[in-house]
Each structure stands twice: as structure tokens, then as C-alpha cells.
Design a protein around this motif. Sequence first.
Motif, PDB file in Angstrom:
ATOM      1  N   GLN A 171       0.798  -1.225   0.000  1.00 24.48           N
ATOM      2  CA  GLN A 171       0.000   0.000   0.000  1.00 24.48           C
ATOM      3  C   GLN A 171       0.831   1.276   0.000  1.00 24.48           C
ATOM      4  O   GLN A 171       0.341   2.321  -0.395  1.00 24.48           O
ATOM      5  N   GLY A 172       2.076   1.210   0.467  1.00 23.30           N
ATOM      6  CA  GLY A 172       2.859   2.433   0.569  1.00 23.30           C
ATOM      7  C   GLY A 172       2.399   3.296   1.722  1.00 23.30           C
ATOM      8  O   GLY A 172       1.740   2.827   2.650  1.00 23.30           O
ATOM      9  N   ASN A 173       2.737   4.571   1.659  1.00 27.37           N
ATOM     10  CA  ASN A 173       2.334   5.488   2.724  1.00 27.37           C
ATOM     11  C   ASN A 173       0.843   5.786   2.621  1.00 27.37           C
ATOM     12  O   ASN A 173       0.307   6.001   1.541  1.00 27.37           O
ATOM     13  N   ILE A 174       0.173   5.806   3.753  1.00 29.44           N
ATOM     14  CA  ILE A 174      -1.267   6.032   3.795  1.00 29.44           C
ATOM     15  C   ILE A 174      -1.553   7.314   4.569  1.00 29.44           C
ATOM     16  O   ILE A 174      -1.076   7.498   5.693  1.00 29.44           O
ATOM     17  N   ILE A 175      -2.308   8.198   3.964  1.00 28.62           N
ATOM     18  CA  ILE A 175      -2.772   9.395   4.665  1.00 28.62           C
ATOM     19  C   ILE A 175      -4.286   9.469   4.506  1.00 28.62           C
ATOM     20  O   ILE A 175      -4.809   9.421   3.393  1.00 28.62           O
ATOM     21  N   MET A 176      -4.982   9.555   5.630  1.00 26.85           N
ATOM     22  CA  MET A 176      -6.423   9.808   5.641  1.00 26.85           C
ATOM     23  C   MET A 176      -6.624  11.162   6.276  1.00 26.85           C
ATOM     24  O   MET A 176      -6.359  11.335   7.469  1.00 26.85           O
ATOM     25  N   ASP A 177      -7.060  12.122   5.496  1.00 26.61           N
ATOM     26  CA  ASP A 177      -7.123  13.490   6.001  1.00 26.61           C
ATOM     27  C   ASP A 177      -8.398  14.143   5.487  1.00 26.61           C
ATOM     28  O   ASP A 177      -8.537  14.416   4.298  1.00 26.61           O
ATOM     29  N   GLY A 178      -9.324  14.379   6.383  1.00 29.31           N
ATOM     30  CA  GLY A 178     -10.536  15.068   5.976  1.00 29.31           C
ATOM     31  C   GLY A 178     -11.773  14.195   6.029  1.00 29.31           C
ATOM     32  O   GLY A 178     -11.717  12.974   6.162  1.00 29.31           O
ATOM     33  N   TYR A 179     -12.905  14.868   5.907  1.00 31.53           N
ATOM     34  CA  TYR A 179     -14.203  14.216   6.098  1.00 31.53           C
ATOM     35  C   TYR A 179     -14.473  13.149   5.032  1.00 31.53           C
ATOM     36  O   TYR A 179     -14.982  12.067   5.346  1.00 31.53           O
ATOM     37  N   GLU A 180     -14.117  13.419   3.799  1.00 29.38           N
ATOM     38  CA  GLU A 180     -14.387  12.456   2.731  1.00 29.38           C
ATOM     39  C   GLU A 180     -13.589  11.167   2.927  1.00 29.38           C
ATOM     40  O   GLU A 180     -14.095  10.067   2.662  1.00 29.38           O
ATOM     41  N   ASP A 181     -12.345  11.293   3.394  1.00 27.33           N
ATOM     42  CA  ASP A 181     -11.552  10.098   3.674  1.00 27.33           C
ATOM     43  C   ASP A 181     -12.159   9.292   4.816  1.00 27.33           C
ATOM     44  O   ASP A 181     -12.164   8.058   4.795  1.00 27.33           O
ATOM     45  N   LEU A 182     -12.671   9.998   5.829  1.00 23.89           N
ATOM     46  CA  LEU A 182     -13.325   9.305   6.941  1.00 23.89           C
ATOM     47  C   LEU A 182     -14.558   8.559   6.447  1.00 23.89           C
ATOM     48  O   LEU A 182     -14.786   7.399   6.821  1.00 23.89           O
ATOM     49  N   LEU A 183     -15.354   9.190   5.588  1.00 24.05           N
ATOM     50  CA  LEU A 183     -16.547   8.533   5.055  1.00 24.05           C
ATOM     51  C   LEU A 183     -16.177   7.325   4.203  1.00 24.05           C
ATOM     52  O   LEU A 183     -16.881   6.307   4.227  1.00 24.05           O
ATOM     53  N   ASP A 184     -15.094   7.420   3.459  1.00 21.04           N
ATOM     54  CA  ASP A 184     -14.654   6.297   2.646  1.00 21.04           C
ATOM     55  C   ASP A 184     -14.303   5.098   3.521  1.00 21.04           C
ATOM     56  O   ASP A 184     -14.658   3.955   3.218  1.00 21.04           O
ATOM     57  N   PHE A 185     -13.616   5.373   4.631  1.00 22.23           N
ATOM     58  CA  PHE A 185     -13.277   4.312   5.592  1.00 22.23           C
ATOM     59  C   PHE A 185     -14.543   3.700   6.177  1.00 22.23           C
ATOM     60  O   PHE A 185     -14.720   2.477   6.195  1.00 22.23           O
ATOM     61  N   LEU A 186     -15.463   4.547   6.606  1.00 16.25           N
ATOM     62  CA  LEU A 186     -16.668   4.062   7.273  1.00 16.25           C
ATOM     63  C   LEU A 186     -17.643   3.389   6.306  1.00 16.25           C
ATOM     64  O   LEU A 186     -18.420   2.528   6.716  1.00 16.25           O
TER      65      LEU A 186
END
Length: 344
Positions: free
Chosen positions: A154-169
Motif C-alpha cells: 500500500q505504501g504510505n497512507i494518509i487519511m485526512d478530511g471528512y471524505e476520507d473518513l466517510l470512505d473508511f466508514l
Amino acid sequence: MEKYISNIHTPKISIAPMVDKSHRHFRYFCRIMNKEALLYTEMVTAQAILNGDLDKILYFREEEGPVALQIAASNAEDAYKALKLAEEFNYTEINLNCGCPSDRVSGNLMGAALMSDKNLVYEILSAMKEATNKPITIKHRIGIDGTGVIQPNQGNIIMDGYEDLLDFLDTVSKAKPDRYTVHARSAILKGLSPKDNREIPPIDYDMVYRLKKDFDYLNIEINGGFKTLDSIKDALTKVDGVMIGRASYEDCYLLANLNKLNDENIKPLSRGDIIKSYIPYVEEELEKGSNIHSLAAPIQSLFQGQPGSRKFKQLISSSNVKRETLVPILNNLLEVMPQDILWK
């Protein structure tokens, strides 16, 4: 987002799982002050359950309840097997840790590092659901900065912001967790200690409140920096519950005052009555050979910010506390501390 309406009971307050803090003596002491809060174990790895002494790792007294077991796992198989072994212990619910930023944990793809692989989180939660009929919950961050942390393929992972949180959830919600406890800070997985990760990443309550507003059917509890009755009251107008962390041991009498959430006119248990209630437990645990400093630790902040606080800390200091002195010290506190503070 998968729409799943859980029937789980969410108390207004829970006390966070904290390494070296949330042991069973701490939980017993918390329960003296507050009968309704959900208490948590320290984080326990699935591997520790699979390979360790279960009675030592998972035992708790019924008087501590309700208690949630928090586990850390890096794969679904270990999580499933660990929960099967934990079934004989009467935990109220089981929580998956996706928030711990410790290098030791994240380096093994557990804790906050799990957020880098939403499909794996889904698999682990699904296995946990299959292993038990108890409610399954998840504790996670609003995001992660995995710069410098290479996850497999996967390499380096950055989750930053509301849209990334929604993608995870969006993926995680398909496993139908019964509650989401959201730490309103991102986790920086490299270069910061766990302590710094509780303080340096900026707190963003509004992101959590927005999540609840946009998906009101989700059972959402907020975590991160809550230290006063007023701040907790305000948060409870926006989410289902509030998780308290450091405040529970930095100013533990807050737990007694939190009973006012149900009735503003209620008189909290006095500090004197709290000490009196704790003494028989200490006596019993000393006879069992329990660690003396673990027994003394929960009471350290009972007079935080009150007249006599310095004197109290001197009396209960680690240099004074010994196996033969702890109970006499506790009894002595009832005589020497300011009586108006002790019994008000």
C-alpha cells in the motif's frame, strides 16, 4: 454508508481504555463514584489472549460492571479465536481498537494503523460478530498520517478530511458495528509518542458532530479532551455518548460530579465516603497479593484543585505507600484532610 440501527445501550459516559491506567483496581474505584458509566479494560491484544493466562488477563469483579473488553488484532482469525476464549468472562461488549498510535502496536498493523486497510477492519469486525452475540463496537480516529510507515502493498497512507473518513466508514459499516467511538484527532503514526498524539494533532469535534448529523442512525460516541461537566453536557446534545480519558485519573472526582447529568440536583458522593468505600476493597486485594502501587494509583487525584491537595499527595505518595501502610494512610486521610472538603 450501511444503515444499521443497533439496539445497544449507550451510556452518556464511558471511561476510555488506557494503557497502564484502566486496570481492574482503577475500574473498581471509578465504579464507586459512578454507577452508570461504561468502563473499559486496557487494550488487550488478540495474541495475548490466545497465548496468555486468561484469568490474569481477563478476570474482573462483577462489581466493576458494566465493562467492555477492548482488543487489538491484525487479522480476522486471531480476533475470532480470542473472542471465543473471552466468552466465559462476563464483558458487556467487545471493542476493536483502531485508534492506538503506539509504534509497537501500529508496527504490527494494529491500532490506528488498521485504518490504512479498511477491508481488513471489515473482515476483523465481521469475524468478531460471528464469534459472539455480544455487541461489537469500534474505536477509531478521524484520520491517520502514515507518512514513513509502509503498509504491505500500500505504501504510505494518509487519511485526512471528512471524505476520507466517510470512505473508511463506508466499508467498515458493512460489518454493522454497534457503536463508533470516534477520537476527534488524527493519529500520526511515525515521529510522535502516544502522549504527543493525544495533544499535538488538532482536535476537530465538528467533524464528529457532522458525521452524526449526516448519518443520524449511526450510534456515535465522541472522545478527545473532555474534562468538564459543561463540555460534556454540550457534546451530548450532538452525539450519543462521550468517552472520557485523562480526566478520569487527572481529576477523578469529575466522575462523581457526572451523576449530575441525570439529575442536576443530585448530591455527589463525598470524597470521604469514596475513601471509606475503597478501604475494604484495598484490604481484600492486599490479602490476595495485589500490587500496592496499582491499588494506590486511582486515588491520587481525588483532591485535585482542592484545599489540602498538596498534603494529600504527600501522604499518598509512592515513597510513603507500602503494603503495610496503605490502609492506615487511607484511614488517616479521613482524620487529617479538611473536613469541609472531605464530606461536602
